[in-house]
Design a protein around this motif. Structure first.
Motif, PDB file in Angstrom:
ATOM      1  N   ARG A  41       0.770  -1.284   0.013  1.00  8.84           N
ATOM      2  CA  ARG A  41       0.012   0.145   0.129  1.00  8.84           C
ATOM      3  C   ARG A  41       0.787   1.375  -0.036  1.00  8.84           C
ATOM      4  N   PRO A  42       0.493   2.180  -0.771  1.00  6.47           N
ATOM      5  CA  PRO A  42       1.280   3.770  -0.817  1.00  6.47           C
ATOM      6  C   PRO A  42       1.434   4.272   0.740  1.00  6.47           C
ATOM      7  N   PHE A  43       2.632   4.658   0.884  1.00  8.37           N
ATOM      8  CA  PHE A  43       2.880   5.421   1.948  1.00  8.37           C
ATOM      9  C   PHE A  43       3.354   4.638   3.248  1.00  8.37           C
ATOM     10  N   THR A  44       3.297   3.078   3.164  1.00  6.12           N
ATOM     11  CA  THR A  44       3.499   2.271   4.314  1.00  6.12           C
ATOM     12  C   THR A  44       4.736   1.540   4.234  1.00  6.12           C
ATOM     13  N   GLY A  45       5.523   1.640   2.939  1.00  5.89           N
ATOM     14  CA  GLY A  45       6.770   0.993   3.198  1.00  5.89           C
ATOM     15  C   GLY A  45       8.091   1.711   3.829  1.00  5.89           C
ATOM     16  N   GLU A  46       8.848   0.995   4.505  1.00 10.80           N
ATOM     17  CA  GLU A  46       9.872   1.303   5.331  1.00 10.80           C
ATOM     18  C   GLU A  46      10.866   2.671   4.882  1.00 10.80           C
ATOM     19  N   TYR A  47      10.985   2.601   3.238  1.00  7.92           N
ATOM     20  CA  TYR A  47      11.896   3.511   2.952  1.00  7.92           C
ATOM     21  C   TYR A  47      11.230   4.604   1.897  1.00  7.92           C
TER      22      TYR A  47
END
Length: 147
Positions: A41-47
């Motif tokens: 999902r957008p804006f959920t990734g650690e980087y």
């Protein structure tokens, strides 16, 4: 061992893995994205907003794919890069799965799904490309202190 020999060894080892081995070594989310072409999902990734300097490697096989010096903020919800570490590190596949033509980016060493590349969006980068890559597809290896 030369870098090309290392990449060839990684590729051969990864190609020999069975689906069951991939499922065992990856978390369910990693498996869904890397091996089944899913998307986090957008804006959920650690980087998404990481500014640490280093090299981003494929989470499945460890092949080095992107450098932090090519990462930029595109506000799309996923980490964005304007070029891979080298063209032979990734491969491209035409993707029309979402009702539009896109270009999928895969790790050349193990054929894992990384994300997609888009062209001509007007970002002020040297290539006018946006490699939109899932955080879960990568692992950041920070540069050593003092380099």
């Amino acid at each position: 061992m030369s870098e090309n020999s290392t990449n060839e060894a990684v590729s051969a080892q990864s190609a020999a893995r069975t689906d069951a081995q991939w499922r065992e070594m990856l978390s369910p989310t990693e498996y869904q994205v890397l091996r089944q072409g899913g998307t986090e999902r957008p804006f959920t990734g650690e980087y998404v907003d990481t500014e640490t300097t280093g090299v981003y490697e494929c989470r499945a096989c460890g092949a080095e794919l992107f450098r932090s010096t090519t990462k930029f903020h595109s506000n799309c919800g996923w980490p964005s890069f304007f070029e891979p570490l080298a063209e032979d590190r990734v491969r491209y596949i035409e993707d029309s799965s979402m009702g539009m033509k896109r270009v999928e980016v895969r790790c050349a060493a193990c054929d894992s799904h990384m994300g997609h590349v888009f062209e001509g969006e007007g970002f002020n980068t040297p290539t006018d490309l946006r490699y939109c890559i899932n955080s879960v597809s990568m692992r950041l290896v920070p540069d050593a202190q003092g380099e």
